[in-house]
Enzyme design. Structure first.
Site, PDB file in Angstrom:
ATOM      1  N   HIS A 295      -1.722  -7.612   8.483  1.00  0.00           N
ATOM      2  CA  HIS A 295      -1.886  -6.409   7.662  1.00  0.00           C
ATOM      3  C   HIS A 295      -1.530  -6.742   6.226  1.00  0.00           C
ATOM      4  O   HIS A 295      -0.561  -7.473   5.981  1.00  0.00           O
ATOM      5  CB  HIS A 295      -0.987  -5.271   8.153  1.00  0.00           C
TER       6      HIS A 295
ATOM      7  N   ALA B 123      -7.321   0.504  10.811  1.00  0.00           N
ATOM      8  CA  ALA B 123      -6.889   1.733  11.499  1.00  0.00           C
ATOM      9  C   ALA B 123      -6.975   1.611  13.024  1.00  0.00           C
ATOM     10  O   ALA B 123      -6.244   2.300  13.750  1.00  0.00           O
ATOM     11  CB  ALA B 123      -7.710   2.912  10.999  1.00  0.00           C
TER      12      ALA B 123
ATOM     13  N   PRO C   1     -12.177  -1.837   9.944  1.00  0.00           N
ATOM     14  CA  PRO C   1     -12.804  -0.780   9.146  1.00  0.00           C
ATOM     15  C   PRO C   1     -12.139  -0.530   7.791  1.00  0.00           C
ATOM     16  O   PRO C   1     -10.915  -0.613   7.666  1.00  0.00           O
ATOM     17  CB  PRO C   1     -12.672   0.467  10.037  1.00  0.00           C
ATOM     18  N   ASN C   2     -12.989  -0.234   6.841  1.00  0.00           N
ATOM     19  CA  ASN C   2     -12.607   0.117   5.455  1.00  0.00           C
ATOM     20  C   ASN C   2     -12.116  -1.069   4.625  1.00  0.00           C
ATOM     21  O   ASN C   2     -11.870  -0.921   3.435  1.00  0.00           O
ATOM     22  CB  ASN C   2     -11.552   1.251   5.425  1.00  0.00           C
TER      23      ASN C   2
ATOM     24  N   ASN D 124      -7.257  -8.348  11.375  1.00  0.00           N
ATOM     25  CA  ASN D 124      -6.682  -7.150  10.771  1.00  0.00           C
ATOM     26  C   ASN D 124      -7.501  -5.996  11.347  1.00  0.00           C
ATOM     27  O   ASN D 124      -8.580  -5.686  10.840  1.00  0.00           O
ATOM     28  CB  ASN D 124      -6.783  -7.192   9.245  1.00  0.00           C
TER      29      ASN D 124
ATOM     30  N   TYR E 242      -3.078  -1.670  -1.227  1.00  0.00           N
ATOM     31  CA  TYR E 242      -3.775  -2.833  -0.671  1.00  0.00           C
ATOM     32  C   TYR E 242      -4.069  -3.936  -1.691  1.00  0.00           C
ATOM     33  O   TYR E 242      -4.621  -4.972  -1.322  1.00  0.00           O
ATOM     34  CB  TYR E 242      -5.080  -2.380   0.001  1.00  0.00           C
TER      35      TYR E 242
ATOM     36  N   GLU F 171      -2.042 -10.962  14.429  1.00  0.00           N
ATOM     37  CA  GLU F 171      -2.396  -9.698  13.779  1.00  0.00           C
ATOM     38  C   GLU F 171      -1.897  -9.714  12.337  1.00  0.00           C
ATOM     39  O   GLU F 171      -0.764 -10.115  12.071  1.00  0.00           O
ATOM     40  CB  GLU F 171      -1.751  -8.543  14.535  1.00  0.00           C
TER      41      GLU F 171
ATOM     42  N   ARG G 181       5.532   2.501   6.307  1.00  0.00           N
ATOM     43  CA  ARG G 181       4.591   3.539   5.869  1.00  0.00           C
ATOM     44  C   ARG G 181       4.716   4.762   6.798  1.00  0.00           C
ATOM     45  O   ARG G 181       5.792   5.012   7.334  1.00  0.00           O
ATOM     46  CB  ARG G 181       3.178   2.945   5.841  1.00  0.00           C
TER      47      ARG G 181
ATOM     48  N   ARG H 160     -10.142   0.397  -2.928  1.00  0.00           N
ATOM     49  CA  ARG H 160      -9.425   1.283  -2.000  1.00  0.00           C
ATOM     50  C   ARG H 160      -7.911   1.238  -2.242  1.00  0.00           C
ATOM     51  O   ARG H 160      -7.291   0.193  -2.032  1.00  0.00           O
ATOM     52  CB  ARG H 160      -9.727   0.786  -0.582  1.00  0.00           C
TER      53      ARG H 160
HETATM   54  C1  DQA Z   1      -3.985  -2.058   7.251  1.00  0.00           C
HETATM   55  C2  DQA Z   1      -2.964  -0.986   7.638  1.00  0.00           C
HETATM   56  C3  DQA Z   1      -3.608   0.094   8.486  1.00  0.00           C
HETATM   57  O1  DQA Z   1      -2.650   1.085   8.842  1.00  0.00           O
HETATM   58  C4  DQA Z   1      -4.724   0.782   7.704  1.00  0.00           C
HETATM   59  O2  DQA Z   1      -5.379   1.726   8.506  1.00  0.00           O
HETATM   60  C5  DQA Z   1      -5.695  -0.200   7.135  1.00  0.00           C
HETATM   61  C6  DQA Z   1      -5.208  -1.451   6.561  1.00  0.00           C
HETATM   62  C7  DQA Z   1      -3.404  -3.128   6.289  1.00  0.00           C
HETATM   63  O3  DQA Z   1      -4.009  -4.187   6.188  1.00  0.00           O
HETATM   64  O4  DQA Z   1      -2.376  -2.887   5.657  1.00  0.00           O
HETATM   65  O5  DQA Z   1      -6.887   0.071   7.036  1.00  0.00           O
HETATM   66  O6  DQA Z   1      -4.408  -2.729   8.425  1.00  0.00           O
END
Ligand code: DQA
Length: 142
Positions: A97, A74, A9-10, A71, A22, A95, A104, A17
């Protein structure tokens, strides 16, 4: 050798964003880099993004792949359901990120999905995905 890449998501908002966290690349630009490296490494790659937990789980359940690069965004920190889907797949997951989740907020330091993944790559921006592709290639040639 088939790689499934899932962006959670997002991540469709990348570019706009919080670029200080990011980066400025859009998801389309990151996907272009993933596809180019996959081609160079001789891997076949299928990429999806979803804001829906259910859709992500269905894709993990129904897709034919050898290594999952995910990825979970959240959902990393909250989703027992995605964790169970990864675990039930019996396939290795990496995984990824963009940001370093360990430097963080406290709530981001816990990953439910890393506990069922082969490993985690966190903090290298778009390169996290490219490093994961190289790791997938080595896992498959083991
Ligand atoms: C994320 C880190 C997560 O905590 C966050 O909610 C994201 C992006 C990253 O790629 O750094 O949406 O997965």
């Amino acid at each position: 050798m088939k790689i499934l890449v899932i962006h959670g998501p997002n991540l469709n908002m990348l570019g706009k964003r919080e670029p200080e966290i990011y980066g400025t690349l859009t998801l389309a630009e990151i996907n272009k880099k993933i596809k180019a490296l996959a081609k160079e490494l001789g891997l076949s790659v299928s990429i999806m993004q979803s804001n829906s937990e259910a859709e992500i789980i269905e894709r993990i359940q129904k897709s034919n792949y050898d290594v999952l690069i995910i990825n979970p965004a959240a959902y990393t920190h909250t989703s027992i359901a995605i964790r169970d889907a990864i675990s039930a797949s019996g396939k290795p997951a990496i995984e990824v990120h963009l940001s370093n989740i360990h430097k963080r907020e406290e709530f981001r330091r816990r990953s439910l999905t890393a506990e069922v993944s082969h490993g985690q790559i966190s903090g290298f921006g778009a390169d996290s995905y490219l490093l994961a592709l190289r790791a997938a290639k080595s896992l498959l040639s083991e």
